[in-house]
Write an enzyme that holds these catalytic residues in place. Structure first.
Site, PDB file in Angstrom:
ATOM      1  N   ASP A 263      48.979  40.084 -13.634  1.00 55.16           N
ATOM      2  CA  ASP A 263      47.747  40.147 -14.407  1.00 55.16           C
ATOM      3  C   ASP A 263      46.509  40.239 -13.516  1.00 55.16           C
ATOM      4  OD1 ASP A 263      46.189  39.730 -16.962  1.00 55.16           O
ATOM      5  OD2 ASP A 263      45.543  37.939 -15.869  1.00 55.16           O
ATOM      6  N   GLU A 300      48.212  45.007 -12.847  1.00 57.44           N
ATOM      7  CA  GLU A 300      47.093  45.368 -13.717  1.00 57.44           C
ATOM      8  C   GLU A 300      45.828  45.230 -12.891  1.00 57.44           C
ATOM      9  OE1 GLU A 300      44.228  44.029 -17.355  1.00 57.44           O
ATOM     10  OE2 GLU A 300      45.389  42.582 -16.209  1.00 57.44           O
TER      11      GLU A 300
END
Length: 616
Positions: A263, A300
Site C-alpha cells: 500500500d 501501489e
C-alpha cells in the site's frame, strides 16, 4: 542484506514457545501467560534491544502479554492472533497444525494475473474468510485468476477497510483469524486462483497502537497523510525494518499467499543506501529459493516512478509490478466529465491513446494538479509490470457518497470501459461487483471505540472532500448502516440486464486468456490511435498472429471509420465481440461475418467491436 531476527511467539510441538520482543529502552521484560494460574516468565536481554525466553507452558491458544519494567502490560507487537481485539492479550498460534492440501499449486506468472479486488467484510453477508469459500467458483467461472484481499491485519472493532491495522501479523479476529484465512487460501488454490494480500507498511492505525511503548518504531523526520511516519532510516531503524520484513515473509510462508500488494509505497520514507523496498524484494527472493516457490510484489504508488519496478542492476528496487493511477484517471475523467481534485488535467482523448501504449500519461510532463513536472518514462518496462483498473476501493470509497461507475455512467458506457481495461496490454483488475454493475455504494467505514478519534475521522473525511465539487452529506463512517450499505447484493441473479453485463465481462475475460496477442501482450506492439473526430479509438495488438483489433466508439452518436492497416497484417478481420449485441443487453447490431482490410465500419454509439485477424 541484513540478517533477520525472529520476533513474536513461535511454537514448536517438541520445545514449547519462544517469545521474542524488541524493547531497547526497557530495563526488564517479562511475558505474562494468562493461564488459570498466571505464569510470569522473565526474558533475557540480547543484542540490539531484543529480549527472548522459552516457555514449555505456552501452548497453542495460550493468551499472553508482555510486561515492560514491571509496570506496562501490552499485547505482543508481532502477535499472530488477537482473539479478543486490539486491547486484549495476544494468543499463541501453531502454524504447523494446518493441513494444507495445495502442495501441487504453483503461482501463476504475472502476465496471467486477472485480479479481483475485494473486501472481506462486505463481499458476503457474513463477512468472514470461510463464507467467501462458497463464492470462489463464481469468481473462477467469471474468468478472474487472482483475488486481491484488502488488508486483514488486526484493526479495532469489526468494521474497517483494513488500513487502520495495528497488529500487522494478526489476521483479523472478526473475519475468522489465522485458521479462517488459511482455509480461504487453501480453497483458492484448489480453484486455481492466486491470492494477493494488501499489506500496509507506510503507517499504522491510531487505536490499539502500542508500538511506542516498546521502541522507536516511528520518526519525526517525515510525515504521512495518515500521521507519523514509520522509522525506516533513523536511529534503531534496523529493528523496525526487520519487523516488516518478517511480516511480509510470514504471509508468504505461513499463509501460502502468492503476492503482496504494498500500500502507498510513496509514503514509505527511506533515505538509506539500500531502500526498504529493495531489501524487502531481496528477502522475498531468498525465501523463493528456500521454498522453491515464486512470489510477486506489487506496489501501489502515485509517483509514476519506474524505479520501483526497474531491475536492481539498473538502479531499481526490483519489484514485480505497480499500479497505474493515470490509466484510471484518464478513463474516469473522460467518461464522467469530472475535472476536480486529482482529476485536474485528465480526460483528454489523446491521453487515452498514450496510456494504452505507455501506461503513464505523466512520464516527465508538467502536471496541472501537482504544479510540477512529474513521472518517468516506461519505455524499458514490460506491459505486465502495470496493473490497471477503472474502479478500486480508493477511487470508489473515497468519493463522498461511494458511488460506483454504475451510478455515474450509462449501461453502454460501462461496457466500453470494461473493454478498455480488459483489452489493454496491462494486467486488469476488477473491483468486486463491477462485473454486473453493483448499485450499492462502497463507503468508508470504521468501528473505533474512542469517541475523540471517531469525531476526528468524521472531520477528516469532510476535509478530504473539499477539493472535489461533490454535493451532499458524507455518510457517518462509524455508523453500522454505512457498513451494511456497502455489502454486495449479487443482484445479477435476479436482474436480467445485470446478468448480461456479467456475461459480457466473462466473454471479454475469455478473449483476454484465449487470444494469443492478448494473453501475453507487448506494449511496444500495441497501436493506439484516435480517429480525426476524436470519437473512435483504434486499438491493435500485433504482438503475435492472429492480431486483435478493437474499435471503441466513445461518442453518443454512430461513427463510420476506416480500418487501419497494421504493419505486416494480412488477411481480413473476423468479428469476435460487439458490445451492442442483444446478448450483452445492447440495442442489437448487424455484425458482418468478415471485414476486408481498410474497410469502412459503422459503430453504434458507445460501443466496442473486437476483431481478430483471419490469416487463411
Amino acid at each position: 542484506m541484513a540478517i533477520l531476527r525472529e520476533i513474536g511467539a513461535h511454537f514448536t510441538p517438541d520445545k514449547g514457545t519462544v517469545f521474542t520482543v524488541w524493547a531497547p529502552k526497557a530495563e526488564k521484560v517479562e511475558v505474562l501467560l494468562h493461564k488459570p494460574e498466571p505464569i510470569q516468565v522473565p526474558l533475557q536481554r540480547e543484542a540490539m534491544g531484543y529480549w527472548t525466553a522459552l516457555s514449555e507452558f505456552a501452548t497453542p491458544g495460550t493468551r499472553y502479554t508482555f510486561v515492560l519494567d514491571g509496570e506496562t502490560q501490552r499485547p505482543d507487537p508481532a502477535s499472530h492472533f488477537q482473539p479478543d481485539g486490539v486491547h486484549e492479550p495476544s494468543a499463541v498460534v501453531d502454524h504447523h497444525a494446518f493441513a494444507w492440501t495445495d502442495k501441487k499449486w504453483k503461482n501463476l506468472p504475472l502476465h496471467e494475473y486477472i485480479i479481483y479486488e475485494l473486501h472481506v467484510g462486505t463481499f458476503t453477508p457474513e463477512g468472514t474468510f470461510e463464507s467467501m469459500i462458497e463464492r470462489l467458483p463464481e469468481l473462477k467461472e467469471l474468468g478472474v485468476t487472482a483475488i486481491e484481499i484488502m488488508p486483514v491485519a488486526q484493526f479495532p472493532g469489526s468494521r474497517n477497510w483494513g488500513y487502520d491495522g495495528v497488529f500487522p501479523f494478526a489476521a483479523q479476529n472478526s473475519y475468522g483469524g489465522p485458521e479462517g484465512l488459511k482455509k480461504l487460501v487453501n480453497a483458492c488454490h484448489a480453484q486455481g486462483l492466486a491470492v494477493v494480500l494488501d499489506v500496509v507498511y507506510n503507517h499504522m492505525g491510531p487505536e490499539g497502537n502500542y508500538l511506542n511503548d516498546f521502541g522507536p518504531y516511528f520518526t519525526d523526520k517525515y510525515k504521512t497523510p495518515w500521521g507519523t511516519a514509520l522509522n525506516f532510516d533513523d536511529n534503531h531503524a534496523d529493528a523496525v525494518r526487520n519487523f516488516f520484513f518478517q511480516n511480509a515473509l510470514m504471509w508468504l510462508r505461513e499463509y501460502h499467499i502468492d503476492a503482496l500488494r504494498l500500500d502507498a509505497v510513496h509514503a514509505i520514507y527511506d533515505m538509506s543506501a539500500k531502500h526498504f523496498l529493495q531489501e524487502l524484494q531481496e528477502h522475498v527472493q531468498e525465501l523463493e529459493e528456500q521454498l522453491g516457490r515464486d512470489f510477486i510484489l506489487i506496489a501501489e504508488s502515485d509517483l509514476n516512478d519506474v524505479r520501483l519496478i526497474n531491475p536492481m542492476d539498473r538502479g531499481g528496487y526490483g519489484l514485480d509490478a505497480q499500479w497505474s493511477d493515470d490509466f484510471h484517471h484518464v478513463i474516469h475523467a473522460l467518461f464522467t466529465g469530472e475535472q476536480s481534485g486529482y482529476y485536474v488535467g485528465f480526460g483528454k482523448t489523446d491521453q487515452l491513446t498514450k496510456v494504452m501504449e505507455k501506461a503513464f500519461v505523466y512520464d516527465g510532463l508538467y502536471s496541472e494538479h501537482r504544479h510540477r513536472t512529474f513521472g518517468s518514462s516506461t519505455a524499458h518496462n514490460q506491459a505486465a509490470q502495470f496493473v490497471v483498473c477503472s474502479q478500486n476501493h480508493d477511487q470508489v470509497g473515497n468519493r463522498m457518497l461511494g458511488e460506483r461507475l454504475s451510478e455515474l455512467v450509462d449501461y453502454e458506457t460501462l461496457k466500453v470501459i470494461a473493454a478498455l481495461v480488459i483489452l489493454s496490454p496491462y494486467q486488469p483488475m476488477l473491483f468486486m461487483g463491477e462485473e454486473y454493475g453493483e448499485r450499492n455504494p462502497f463507503l468508508y467505514f470504521v468501528s473505533h471505540g474512542d469517541k475523540d478519534l471517531i469525531e476526528a475521522v468524521r472531520k477528516g473525511r469532510r476535509e478530504e472532500f473539499s477539493a472535489f465539487a461533490w454535493q451532499g452529506e458524507a455518510p457517518d463512517p462509524q455508523s453500522e448502516e454505512t457498513f451494511e450499505r456497502s455489502k454486495l447484493t449479487r443482484s445479477y441473479t435476479s436482474e436480467s440486464q445485470q446478468n448480461k453485463l456479467r456475461e459480457y465481462y466473462k466473454r471479454l475475460l475469455q478473449l483476454r486468456k484465449s487470444t494469443a496477442c492478448l494473453a501475453k501482450p507487448d506494449k511496444d506492439k500495441v497501436l493506439a490511435r484516435m480517429d480525426e473526430n476524436g470519437a473512435v479509438l483504434h486499438l491493435v495488438h500485433h504482438t503475435r498472429e492472429p492480431y486483435c483489433y478493437s474499435l471503441f466508439n466513445l461518442s453518443d452518436t454512430a461513427q463510420t471509420v476506416r480500418l487501419l492497416r497494421p504493419d505486416e497484417a494480412a488477411g481480413n478481420w473476423k468479428p469476435l465481440l460487439h458490445s451492442a449485441a442483444a446478448d450483452w443487453g445492447g440495442p442489437g447490431t448487424d455484425q458482418p461475418e468478415a471485414l476486408e482490410q481498410s474497410a469502412d465500419v459503422t459503430l453504434p454509439p458507445k460501443s466496442v467491436l473486437v476483431l481478430a485477424q483471419q490469416t487463411h
